[in-house]
Design a protein around this motif. Structure first.
Motif, PDB file in Angstrom:
ATOM      1  N   TRP A   1      -0.926  -6.000  10.174  1.00  5.41           N
ATOM      2  CA  TRP A   1       0.534  -6.043  10.128  1.00  5.41           C
ATOM      3  C   TRP A   1       0.956  -4.852   9.283  1.00  5.41           C
ATOM      4  CZ3 TRP A   1       4.061 -10.653  10.810  1.00  5.41           C
ATOM      5  CH2 TRP A   1       5.376 -10.331  10.515  1.00  5.41           C
ATOM      6  N   ASP A   2       1.420  -3.819   9.946  1.00 10.54           N
ATOM      7  CA  ASP A   2       1.794  -2.605   9.231  1.00 10.54           C
ATOM      8  C   ASP A   2       3.308  -2.561   9.044  1.00 10.54           C
ATOM      9  OD1 ASP A   2       1.139  -0.270   7.902  1.00 10.54           O
ATOM     10  OD2 ASP A   2       1.448   0.972   9.668  1.00 10.54           O
ATOM     11  N   TYR A   3       3.737  -1.794   8.051  1.00 12.64           N
ATOM     12  CA  TYR A   3       5.157  -1.728   7.699  1.00 12.64           C
ATOM     13  C   TYR A   3       5.660  -0.301   7.911  1.00 12.64           C
ATOM     14  CZ  TYR A   3       4.327  -6.278   5.620  1.00 12.64           C
ATOM     15  OH  TYR A   3       3.982  -7.586   5.440  1.00 12.64           O
ATOM     16  N   THR A   4       6.818  -0.194   8.534  1.00  9.65           N
ATOM     17  CA  THR A   4       7.361   1.132   8.831  1.00  9.65           C
ATOM     18  C   THR A   4       8.771   1.241   8.269  1.00  9.65           C
ATOM     19  OG1 THR A   4       8.157   0.329  10.968  1.00  9.65           O
ATOM     20  CG2 THR A   4       5.983   1.365  10.912  1.00  9.65           C
TER      21      THR A   4
ATOM     22  N   ASP B   1       0.787  -1.227   0.000  1.00  5.46           N
ATOM     23  CA  ASP B   1       0.000   0.000   0.000  1.00  5.46           C
ATOM     24  C   ASP B   1       0.821   1.279   0.000  1.00  5.46           C
ATOM     25  OD1 ASP B   1      -2.586  -1.332   0.004  1.00  5.46           O
ATOM     26  OD2 ASP B   1      -1.857  -2.122   1.896  1.00  5.46           O
ATOM     27  N   CYS B   2       0.121   2.378  -0.148  1.00  3.83           N
ATOM     28  CA  CYS B   2       0.741   3.683  -0.355  1.00  3.83           C
ATOM     29  C   CYS B   2       0.742   4.471   0.953  1.00  3.83           C
ATOM     30  CB  CYS B   2      -0.033   4.450  -1.431  1.00  3.83           C
ATOM     31  SG  CYS B   2       0.454   6.169  -1.603  1.00  3.83           S
ATOM     32  N   TYR B   3       1.924   4.941   1.350  1.00  2.00           N
ATOM     33  CA  TYR B   3       2.037   5.688   2.590  1.00  2.00           C
ATOM     34  C   TYR B   3       2.086   7.197   2.354  1.00  2.00           C
ATOM     35  CZ  TYR B   3       2.604   1.370   5.124  1.00  2.00           C
ATOM     36  OH  TYR B   3       2.383   0.145   5.676  1.00  2.00           O
ATOM     37  N   ALA B   4       1.886   7.587   1.113  1.00  2.00           N
ATOM     38  CA  ALA B   4       1.805   9.022   0.810  1.00  2.00           C
ATOM     39  C   ALA B   4       0.395   9.549   1.029  1.00  2.00           C
ATOM     40  CB  ALA B   4       2.233   9.294  -0.625  1.00  2.00           C
ATOM     41  N   HIS B   5      -0.579   8.610   1.159  1.00  2.00           N
ATOM     42  CA  HIS B   5      -1.974   8.996   1.337  1.00  2.00           C
ATOM     43  C   HIS B   5      -2.577   8.241   2.510  1.00  2.00           C
ATOM     44  CE1 HIS B   5      -1.133   9.490  -3.045  1.00  2.00           C
ATOM     45  NE2 HIS B   5      -1.722  10.655  -2.829  1.00  2.00           N
TER      46      HIS B   5
ATOM     47  N   TYR C   1      16.749   1.394   3.382  1.00  2.00           N
ATOM     48  CA  TYR C   1      16.446   0.934   4.736  1.00  2.00           C
ATOM     49  C   TYR C   1      16.903   1.916   5.811  1.00  2.00           C
ATOM     50  CZ  TYR C   1      15.043  -3.683   3.068  1.00  2.00           C
ATOM     51  OH  TYR C   1      14.391  -4.706   2.456  1.00  2.00           O
ATOM     52  N   LEU C   2      17.965   2.677   5.526  1.00  2.00           N
ATOM     53  CA  LEU C   2      18.493   3.605   6.525  1.00  2.00           C
ATOM     54  C   LEU C   2      17.871   4.991   6.427  1.00  2.00           C
ATOM     55  CD1 LEU C   2      22.288   2.667   6.456  1.00  2.00           C
ATOM     56  CD2 LEU C   2      20.489   1.826   7.973  1.00  2.00           C
ATOM     57  N   GLY C   3      17.042   5.205   5.417  1.00  2.00           N
ATOM     58  CA  GLY C   3      16.403   6.504   5.245  1.00  2.00           C
ATOM     59  C   GLY C   3      15.291   6.721   6.258  1.00  2.00           C
ATOM     60  N   PRO C   4      14.964   7.962   6.559  1.00  2.00           N
ATOM     61  CA  PRO C   4      13.871   8.241   7.492  1.00  2.00           C
ATOM     62  C   PRO C   4      12.529   7.815   6.907  1.00  2.00           C
ATOM     63  CG  PRO C   4      14.598  10.256   6.437  1.00  2.00           C
ATOM     64  CD  PRO C   4      15.574   9.199   6.029  1.00  2.00           C
ATOM     65  N   PHE C   5      11.631   7.423   7.765  1.00  2.00           N
ATOM     66  CA  PHE C   5      10.291   7.001   7.341  1.00  2.00           C
ATOM     67  C   PHE C   5       9.281   7.819   8.145  1.00  2.00           C
ATOM     68  CE2 PHE C   5       6.629   4.141   6.868  1.00  2.00           C
ATOM     69  CZ  PHE C   5       6.722   3.838   5.527  1.00  2.00           C
ATOM     70  N   PRO C   6       8.881   8.978   7.637  1.00  2.00           N
ATOM     71  CA  PRO C   6       8.004   9.891   8.402  1.00  2.00           C
ATOM     72  C   PRO C   6       6.573   9.373   8.447  1.00  2.00           C
ATOM     73  CG  PRO C   6       8.394  10.761   6.212  1.00  2.00           C
ATOM     74  CD  PRO C   6       9.235   9.528   6.311  1.00  2.00           C
TER      75      PRO C   6
END
Length: 205
Positions: free
Chosen positions: A175-178, A141-145, A184-189
């Motif tokens: 089961w969500d993904y963060t 899924d899309c985490y921009a929306h 992998y080392l980039g920030p995930f806001p």
């Protein structure tokens, strides 16, 4: 499944394992053949053994392995076509184990299974037992929306998946993904999207 039926059985019993969808129907240890009665018997025995050895267990996981090479043997395909989803074979298999667990006296135990990749769509016929948990995975899924954003194609499909499972199951986990799988080392806001996800899940449950 890999921890419930050892791949060492493949040499003597290849029929226990999937006719893989990704390798022309050849037998593979990637997944199990879920319509094989001996597979059901052996996995059920292993689940009951684990519960007997770990009496404080309240949830045990019976889930597909992490790949898309599901079984396309004649029997598995017949079930999945009738159910309109590859979750058909999985849920029937898990339901049978859930029944055995309850009959063995483990009345406080729930069986956890995935709605993941090829099993994310709910089946048309089979309904999860009361002691089955469906854990819906959101990896595509899309985490921009917002997950409730109907204009986002990916998240609109997720909403339909949640709705279809919620219509037949009272025990749904997410089961969500963060993780940013591109870096992998980039920030995930994700703080804002988490707020929206929680609101979305509350609205459909």
């Amino acid at each position: 499944m890999a921890s419930l039926l050892p791949v060492s059985l493949f040499t003597e019993h290849p029929e226990y394992f999937a006719c893989g969808s990704l390798n022309g129907g050849k037998r593979t240890t990637d997944q199990l053949c879920l319509t094989n009665p001996d597979v059901l018997r052996l996995v059920t025995q292993r689940v009951l053994q684990i519960l007997a050895e770990n009496p404080n267990t309240r949830i045990i996981s019976v889930t597909q392995n992490d790949n898309m090479n599901f079984c396309i043997c004649k029997n598995c395909m017949a079930v999945d076509l009738a159910e309109g989803s590859h979750a058909g074979t999985m849920l029937r298999f898990v339901n049978s184990i859930a029944d055995a667990v309850k009959e063995a006296g483990f009345t406080d135990v729930k069986i956890d299974t995935f709605a993941y990749q090829y099993t994310r769509t709910a089946p048309k016929i089979t309904v999860p037992r009361e002691n089955v948990i469906v854990r819906l995975c959101t990896i595509e899924d899309c985490y921009a929306h917002s997950f409730a954003d109907e204009e986002c194609v990916l998240n609109s499909l997720l909403t339909k998946n949640f709705d279809s499972w919620a219509a037949i199951c009272d025990n749904i986990y997410a089961w969500d993904y963060t993780t940013d799988y591109c870096n992998y080392l980039g920030p995930f806001p994700d703080l804002e999207i988490f707020r929206k996800i929680c609101s979305f899940l509350q609205s459909i449950m």
